[in-house]
Design a protein around this motif. Sequence first.
Motif, short mmCIF file in Angstrom:
data_model
loop_
_atom_site.label_atom_id
_atom_site.label_comp_id
_atom_site.label_asym_id
_atom_site.label_seq_id
_atom_site.Cartn_x
_atom_site.Cartn_y
_atom_site.Cartn_z
N LEU A 25 0.83 -1.22 0.00
CA LEU A 25 0.00 0.00 0.00
C LEU A 25 0.85 1.26 0.00
CD1 LEU A 25 -3.02 -0.52 2.44
CD2 LEU A 25 -3.12 0.00 0.01
N ASN A 26 2.07 1.16 0.53
CA ASN A 26 2.93 2.33 0.66
C ASN A 26 3.81 2.57 -0.57
OD1 ASN A 26 1.93 2.96 3.18
ND2 ASN A 26 3.46 1.74 4.25
N HIS A 27 3.55 1.88 -1.66
CA HIS A 27 4.27 2.17 -2.90
C HIS A 27 3.96 3.60 -3.33
CE1 HIS A 27 6.12 1.22 -6.81
NE2 HIS A 27 5.16 1.99 -7.31
N TYR A 28 5.00 4.35 -3.74
CA TYR A 28 4.80 5.75 -4.08
C TYR A 28 5.76 6.17 -5.19
CZ TYR A 28 9.21 7.34 -2.10
OH TYR A 28 10.55 7.55 -1.88
N ASP A 29 5.47 7.35 -5.79
CA ASP A 29 6.33 7.96 -6.81
C ASP A 29 6.18 9.46 -6.64
OD1 ASP A 29 7.89 8.31 -9.11
OD2 ASP A 29 6.90 6.67 -10.15
N ARG A 30 7.30 10.17 -6.35
CA ARG A 30 7.17 11.55 -5.85
C ARG A 30 8.13 12.52 -6.50
NH1 ARG A 30 5.28 14.30 -1.83
NH2 ARG A 30 4.10 12.49 -1.17
N TYR A 31 7.64 13.78 -6.66
CA TYR A 31 8.46 14.94 -7.01
C TYR A 31 8.60 15.84 -5.78
CZ TYR A 31 7.39 14.14 -12.02
OH TYR A 31 7.25 13.63 -13.30
N PHE A 32 9.76 16.45 -5.62
CA PHE A 32 9.95 17.53 -4.65
C PHE A 32 10.80 18.61 -5.30
CE2 PHE A 32 12.94 19.65 -1.88
CZ PHE A 32 12.08 20.31 -1.01
N PHE A 33 10.48 19.87 -5.02
CA PHE A 33 11.24 21.02 -5.51
C PHE A 33 11.36 22.05 -4.40
CE2 PHE A 33 8.73 19.32 -9.01
CZ PHE A 33 9.58 19.30 -10.10
N ASN A 34 12.48 22.80 -4.39
CA ASN A 34 12.52 24.02 -3.59
C ASN A 34 13.27 25.11 -4.36
OD1 ASN A 34 15.29 23.60 -3.20
ND2 ASN A 34 15.10 23.04 -1.05
N GLY A 35 13.06 26.35 -3.95
CA GLY A 35 13.72 27.48 -4.58
C GLY A 35 13.83 28.64 -3.61
N ASN A 53 -1.32 2.09 -5.44
CA ASN A 53 -2.05 1.04 -4.73
C ASN A 53 -3.06 1.60 -3.74
OD1 ASN A 53 -0.49 -0.75 -6.18
ND2 ASN A 53 1.00 -1.04 -4.54
N ARG A 54 -2.98 2.89 -3.45
CA ARG A 54 -3.99 3.57 -2.65
C ARG A 54 -4.99 4.32 -3.54
NH1 ARG A 54 -3.09 4.08 2.86
NH2 ARG A 54 -1.08 3.26 3.59
N HIS A 55 -4.70 4.38 -4.84
CA HIS A 55 -5.56 5.08 -5.81
C HIS A 55 -5.69 6.56 -5.46
CE1 HIS A 55 -6.55 1.12 -7.38
NE2 HIS A 55 -6.86 0.74 -6.15
N ARG A 143 9.45 -5.33 9.68
CA ARG A 143 8.65 -4.52 8.76
C ARG A 143 9.54 -3.59 7.96
NH1 ARG A 143 5.16 -4.59 13.43
NH2 ARG A 143 5.97 -2.61 14.21
N THR A 144 9.41 -3.64 6.66
CA THR A 144 10.13 -2.71 5.79
C THR A 144 9.36 -1.39 5.75
OG1 THR A 144 11.05 -4.47 4.41
CG2 THR A 144 10.94 -2.27 3.45
N VAL A 145 10.00 -0.31 6.20
CA VAL A 145 9.35 0.99 6.20
C VAL A 145 9.91 1.91 5.12
CG1 VAL A 145 8.72 0.87 8.64
CG2 VAL A 145 10.91 1.87 7.99
N MET A 146 11.05 1.56 4.54
CA MET A 146 11.59 2.35 3.44
C MET A 146 12.41 1.44 2.53
SD MET A 146 13.82 5.92 3.45
CE MET A 146 12.43 6.85 4.11
N ASP A 147 12.10 1.49 1.26
CA ASP A 147 12.82 0.75 0.23
C ASP A 147 12.67 1.57 -1.04
OD1 ASP A 147 14.01 -1.03 -1.47
OD2 ASP A 147 12.53 -2.64 -1.21
N SER A 148 13.60 2.51 -1.26
CA SER A 148 13.36 3.50 -2.31
C SER A 148 14.66 3.99 -2.93
CB SER A 148 12.58 4.70 -1.75
OG SER A 148 13.31 5.35 -0.72
N THR A 149 14.50 4.58 -4.10
CA THR A 149 15.58 5.25 -4.82
C THR A 149 15.26 6.74 -4.87
OG1 THR A 149 16.20 3.36 -6.19
CG2 THR A 149 16.67 5.54 -7.08
N THR A 187 6.47 5.18 4.26
CA THR A 187 5.22 5.26 5.01
C THR A 187 4.38 6.43 4.52
OG1 THR A 187 6.30 4.31 6.93
CG2 THR A 187 4.20 5.40 7.30
N VAL A 188 3.19 6.14 3.98
CA VAL A 188 2.27 7.16 3.50
C VAL A 188 0.85 6.74 3.88
CG1 VAL A 188 3.72 7.89 1.58
CG2 VAL A 188 2.07 6.06 1.22
N GLY A 189 -0.10 7.66 3.69
CA GLY A 189 -1.51 7.33 3.85
C GLY A 189 -1.97 7.21 5.28
N GLU A 190 -3.23 6.78 5.41
CA GLU A 190 -3.82 6.61 6.73
C GLU A 190 -3.06 5.55 7.52
OE1 GLU A 190 -7.12 7.75 3.85
OE2 GLU A 190 -5.40 6.40 3.86
#
Length: 381
Positions: A25-35, A53-55, A143-149, A187-190
């Motif tokens: 459920l915690n699969h994600y794909d994200r952008y972040f920017f700052n300026g 997976n959370r739609h 429990r895997t709480v982070m597995d990301s690039t 970790t995301v979502g409810e």
Amino acid sequence: MLSSFDDFPIHQTSHPVARTGSSDLNHYDRYFFNGYTRDTRLYFAAAMGLYPNRHVADAAFSVVVDGGTADARQINVHASRRAPTDRSEANTVGPIQVEVLEPLNALQITVEAPEHGIRCELTFVRRSAPIEEPHFFHQVGQRTVMDSTRMTQFGGWEGWIEIDGELTDLAPGETFGSRDRSWGIRTVGERGPVGAPVADPQFYWLWAPLNFESFSTHFDVNEYFDGRRWHDSGFVSLVATGSQVPEPAEAMRAVDYTIEWRPGTRAPASCEIEMIPFGGEPSTITLEPLFDFHMLGIGYTHPEWGHGVWKGELEVGGDRWDLPVDDMTAPQHVHVQTLVKATTSGAVGVHEGLGVLEAFAVGRHDPTGLTGIFDGYVARG
């Protein structure tokens, strides 16, 4: 579940692109920017996330006006929607859009939310090659709480931004910043039940992307409560101008740091970073905090607009607050990016620049004197 991206040779599994490689459920794909402008009169940040997976898809844009003055304030717009099946539609969430103009070189953010005080059309143009950070993997018990690039890149901004009806043009070379792209599991979502407790809440994170005139530096660490690290990295990137092809970033052999917290908070009062290359002598970067940006403004730890939370088919909202906030140890205010003046010394020579020191410290951290879950720092006698 066929979609438009299935016409491109980008598949990583035997399934259509719309089907994720993980059912977590915690699969994600994200952008972040700052300026941030050179004169620091404006600081802004944006985030956009897809949680297939959370739609759910969501986005936020936030700006600090007059940071470090008696008139300082942070203004935010948030948006959330049902995630589209077709990934080609995922970069628009209500009034916020991220457009990839030239992959790994130029992206544009558009916000049209005058009812919440924000309009903009801002283009991020790369100053450096993208950096692929070492893979993030973290478990709590089994429990895997982070597995990301994550990919980080330095750049400059141009375009315009309108805050509460006041228009500001950002000319090329006036505004620096950074961006990242990350994907995988976090970790995301409810919050749902996770079974038996296995450890006290603890997360320690420092991240410092810094821009200088001719180069940029990257630093991050994740540590357990006793200071043992489960992730760290350091890079130096030379600036590429015009059509020049940027050189790959130079990875550091090691990084180290010292930090002091502001009494009664978990925000930095001072910090020194040591960059240790594979060959040659180390360099030191001294950071001088100017003012805080609260990551709450782009959804991190937000009690109502948290990442991946189902809000409805399409919901848009906004909030704002004066700076500094009254309670820096409130859970939603602990996660900050502090705008800093950066000064180098040592092998790299003396240079001055700007950037951020992001700090998110939950739970105890013995090496720097943090105790409790969100307790403010108390100087040791």
